[in-house]
Design an enzyme around this catalytic site. Structure first.
Site, PDB file in Angstrom:
ATOM      1  N   SER A  51       0.817  -1.152  -0.089  1.00 45.64           N
ATOM      2  CA  SER A  51      -0.047  -0.018   0.000  1.00 45.64           C
ATOM      3  C   SER A  51       0.989   1.259   0.063  1.00 45.64           C
ATOM      4  O   SER A  51       0.252   2.212  -0.022  1.00 45.64           O
ATOM      5  CB  SER A  51      -0.891  -0.138   1.390  1.00 45.64           C
ATOM      6  OG  SER A  51      -0.247  -0.407   2.451  1.00 45.64           O
ATOM      7  N   HIS A  52       2.036   0.983  -0.108  1.00 44.65           N
ATOM      8  CA  HIS A  52       3.062   2.285  -0.206  1.00 44.65           C
ATOM      9  C   HIS A  52       4.144   2.323  -1.546  1.00 44.65           C
ATOM     10  O   HIS A  52       4.880   3.370  -1.384  1.00 44.65           O
ATOM     11  CB  HIS A  52       3.869   2.304   1.189  1.00 44.65           C
ATOM     12  CG  HIS A  52       2.839   2.726   2.366  1.00 44.65           C
ATOM     13  ND1 HIS A  52       2.422   3.910   2.660  1.00 44.65           N
ATOM     14  CD2 HIS A  52       2.488   1.795   3.439  1.00 44.65           C
ATOM     15  CE1 HIS A  52       1.418   3.536   3.751  1.00 44.65           C
ATOM     16  NE2 HIS A  52       1.642   2.526   4.080  1.00 44.65           N
ATOM     17  N   ASP A 192      -4.569  -0.784   3.241  1.00 41.73           N
ATOM     18  CA  ASP A 192      -5.138  -2.199   3.249  1.00 41.73           C
ATOM     19  C   ASP A 192      -6.770  -2.239   2.998  1.00 41.73           C
ATOM     20  O   ASP A 192      -6.877  -3.046   2.470  1.00 41.73           O
ATOM     21  CB  ASP A 192      -4.250  -2.714   4.280  1.00 41.73           C
ATOM     22  CG  ASP A 192      -3.041  -2.966   4.178  1.00 41.73           C
ATOM     23  OD1 ASP A 192      -2.536  -2.963   2.867  1.00 41.73           O
ATOM     24  OD2 ASP A 192      -2.195  -3.036   5.281  1.00 41.73           O
TER      25      ASP A 192
HETATM   26  P1  NDP Z   1       1.283  -4.860   9.792  1.00 45.69           P
HETATM   27  O1  NDP Z   1       0.043  -4.863  10.608  1.00 45.69           O
HETATM   28  O2  NDP Z   1       1.170  -5.604   8.525  1.00 45.69           O
HETATM   29  O3  NDP Z   1       2.488  -5.329  10.565  1.00 45.69           O
HETATM   30  C1  NDP Z   1       3.001  -4.414  11.581  1.00 45.69           C
HETATM   31  C2  NDP Z   1       4.249  -4.769  12.027  1.00 45.69           C
HETATM   32  O4  NDP Z   1       4.321  -6.136  12.502  1.00 45.69           O
HETATM   33  C3  NDP Z   1       5.473  -5.113  10.950  1.00 45.69           C
HETATM   34  O5  NDP Z   1       6.473  -4.621  11.405  1.00 45.69           O
HETATM   35  C4  NDP Z   1       5.337  -6.347  10.692  1.00 45.69           C
HETATM   36  O6  NDP Z   1       6.620  -7.082  10.128  1.00 45.69           O
HETATM   37  C5  NDP Z   1       5.055  -7.063  12.101  1.00 45.69           C
HETATM   38  N1  NDP Z   1       4.706  -8.323  12.124  1.00 45.69           N
HETATM   39  C6  NDP Z   1       3.381  -8.815  11.480  1.00 45.69           C
HETATM   40  N2  NDP Z   1       3.451 -10.121  11.572  1.00 45.69           N
HETATM   41  C7  NDP Z   1       4.122 -10.513  12.620  1.00 45.69           C
HETATM   42  C8  NDP Z   1       4.326 -11.720  13.235  1.00 45.69           C
HETATM   43  N3  NDP Z   1       3.572 -12.842  13.094  1.00 45.69           N
HETATM   44  N4  NDP Z   1       5.497 -11.731  14.103  1.00 45.69           N
HETATM   45  C9  NDP Z   1       6.189 -10.665  14.300  1.00 45.69           C
HETATM   46  N5  NDP Z   1       5.804  -9.414  13.695  1.00 45.69           N
HETATM   47  C10 NDP Z   1       4.793  -9.303  12.659  1.00 45.69           C
HETATM   48  O7  NDP Z   1       1.401  -3.416   9.406  1.00 45.69           O
HETATM   49  P2  NDP Z   1       0.205  -2.119   9.531  1.00 45.69           P
HETATM   50  O8  NDP Z   1      -0.933  -2.522   8.591  1.00 45.69           O
HETATM   51  O9  NDP Z   1      -0.213  -1.732  10.756  1.00 45.69           O
HETATM   52  O10 NDP Z   1       0.923  -1.187   8.659  1.00 45.69           O
HETATM   53  C11 NDP Z   1       1.333  -1.090   7.193  1.00 45.69           C
HETATM   54  C12 NDP Z   1       2.157  -0.016   6.844  1.00 45.69           C
HETATM   55  O11 NDP Z   1       1.462   1.214   6.531  1.00 45.69           O
HETATM   56  C13 NDP Z   1       3.211   0.493   7.668  1.00 45.69           C
HETATM   57  O12 NDP Z   1       4.422   0.446   7.074  1.00 45.69           O
HETATM   58  C14 NDP Z   1       2.840   1.687   8.305  1.00 45.69           C
HETATM   59  O13 NDP Z   1       3.935   2.897   8.599  1.00 45.69           O
HETATM   60  C15 NDP Z   1       2.079   2.295   7.108  1.00 45.69           C
HETATM   61  N6  NDP Z   1       0.967   3.163   7.538  1.00 45.69           N
HETATM   62  C16 NDP Z   1       1.260   4.626   7.155  1.00 45.69           C
HETATM   63  C17 NDP Z   1       0.474   5.527   7.609  1.00 45.69           C
HETATM   64  C18 NDP Z   1       0.715   7.001   7.345  1.00 45.69           C
HETATM   65  O14 NDP Z   1      -0.326   7.885   7.385  1.00 45.69           O
HETATM   66  N7  NDP Z   1       1.847   7.425   6.829  1.00 45.69           N
HETATM   67  C19 NDP Z   1      -0.929   5.272   8.302  1.00 45.69           C
HETATM   68  C20 NDP Z   1      -0.743   3.864   8.442  1.00 45.69           C
HETATM   69  C21 NDP Z   1      -0.062   2.888   8.300  1.00 45.69           C
HETATM   70  P3  NDP Z   1       6.626  -7.688   8.546  1.00 45.69           P
HETATM   71  O15 NDP Z   1       6.396  -6.216   7.745  1.00 45.69           O
HETATM   72  O16 NDP Z   1       7.880  -8.283   8.407  1.00 45.69           O
HETATM   73  O17 NDP Z   1       5.446  -8.515   8.348  1.00 45.69           O
END
Ligand code: NDP
Length: 340
Positions: A51-52, A192
């Site tokens: 999504s980015h 997402d």
């Molecule tokens: P996710 O819920 O997909 O993941 C959040 C974090 O948890 C990641 O670091 C991920 O690592 C980790 N993670 C996921 N599953 C596991 C697991 N089973 N065990 C251990 N760690 C885990 O992210 P979000 O959906 O919350 O956010 C997605 C992106 O969107 C982010 O980069 C965020 O900065 C961005 N965002 C930006 C916004 C803005 O306004 N600029 C607003 C909201 C979100 P991994 O990636 O390796 O799975």
């Protein structure tokens, strides 16, 4: 993090970069800004931050076409206090200002032990892990956050107030990429939910409420209603902290103010980002501190089923170097239209 797209056009990362630069320069970005945005988007595509990546390119172009973002902006960087790097992004997109300011932040952190980067007046702070990782590459611990537009209801409330307000945290490691987690304080990232709406998927319960405040799994209903923070009032408190540190503290917008500034034009969010950097060497012996952290990581990995945050991204990063990435058809068509 959303699903990996399978149906679309496969590109190499270099092709994706060139495509983004071409589209952005066509619509008012100068080369330096276009390349910085493209680098940021390709980091996202490489790591499977779906999504980015190019998904956001039409949004950036829309923001340029309306004359809201300045595609030729240059950041103004000042040391407001020994440990405070104050940046005016000049209404430009965030990546060029981030790239220019992070080395200054690193220098300030090395001099003072800790330092804050107050990145102000920029458009479209995207995923936070790239800047957390960039700070860690200087041997520093990082913490980043940013607000956006009001999408998330406060705990017990029924109207959007907070942004999806992500928090990123990075910890350096010797001889390998840093451990970085980066998570929205909303139960699901807005992007997402948009992807689920586009692809016709339901989202899990607890992600949001409809315009009448009723729980729903329909992404379209949530986009018209409000998202919910993860973990109820605890996640909502983190969203509140993000608003304060990356809004009032650094003299930039709350999410509700960013929405007012946008004036219904549906451009990328205009606002700020807070980044904290901490120098291990001022806390103790860096090798001892890092080895101590490694003990925790090893204990996590000893548990079957557990992994470090960021491992999924790093696996994707290896794969995408040879396999490239897939641009979903709707994004491809939107970019093609922007280039027509
Ligand atoms: P996710 O819920 O997909 O993941 C959040 C974090 O948890 C990641 O670091 C991920 O690592 C980790 N993670 C996921 N599953 C596991 C697991 N089973 N065990 C251990 N760690 C885990 O992210 P979000 O959906 O919350 O956010 C997605 C992106 O969107 C982010 O980069 C965020 O900065 C961005 N965002 C930006 C916004 C803005 O306004 N600029 C607003 C909201 C979100 P991994 O990636 O390796 O799975």
């Amino acid at each position: 993090m959303g699903r990996a797209p399978t149906d679309g056009v496969r590109l190499t990362l270099a092709q994706g970069h060139d495509l983004a630069v071409k589209a952005l320069t066509r619509h008012g970005c100068d080369l330096e800004n276009a390349q910085a945005i493209a680098r940021n988007m390709m980091r996202a595509e490489a790591d499977g931050s779906y999504s980015h990546g190019l998904f956001r390119l039409p949004w950036c172009i829309h923001t340029l076409k309306l004359g809201r973002a300045n595609g030729a902006a240059r950041p103004g960087i000042a040391r407001r206090a020994p440990g405070l790097v104050w940046v005016d992004g000049g209404r430009g997109f965030a990546p060029l200002a981030q790239e220019a300011a992070i080395p200054v932040l690193a220098q300030a952190a090395r001099e003072n032990g800790v330092a804050v980067l107050a990145l102000r007046n920029v458009y479209h702070v995207a995923a936070l892990w790239p800047e957390c990782e960039s700070v860690c590459e200087h041997g520093l611990v990082s913490l980043a956050m940013t607000p956006s537009f009001p999408y998330v209801a406060p705990a017990g409330g029924n109207r959007p107030l907070y942004g999806t307000n992500p928090i990123g945290f990075g910890w350096p490691r010797r001889g390998r990429p840093p451990m970085v987690f980066d998570q929205a304080s909303a139960a699901m990232a807005r992007g997402d939910i948009m992807l689920a709406a586009r692809d016709g998927h339901a989202v899990p319960e607890g992600v949001g409420i409809d315009a009448e405040g009723r729980p729903t799994t329909d992404p379209n209903a949530i986009l018209k209603g409000a998202q919910l923070a993860f973990g109820g009032y605890k996640g909502a408190a983190l969203a509140l902290m993000v608003e304060l540190l990356s809004g009032p503290l650094i003299g930039d917008f709350l999410s509700i103010e960013a929405e007012a500034d946008d004036g219904g034009t549906r451009c990328a969010p205009h606002g700020g980002e807070f980044i904290l950097a901490m120098d291990l060497a001022r806390f103790g012996d860096p090798e001892t501190i890092l080895a101590h952290g490694e003990r925790l990581f090893a204990e996590i990995e000893r548990q079957p089923g557990a992994r470090l945050p960021g491992d999924r991204r790093l696996d994707n990063r290896k794969r995408s170097q040879t396999e490239g990435f897939v641009v979903p058809k709707p994004t491809w068509h939107a970019i093609a239209a922007a280039l027509a």
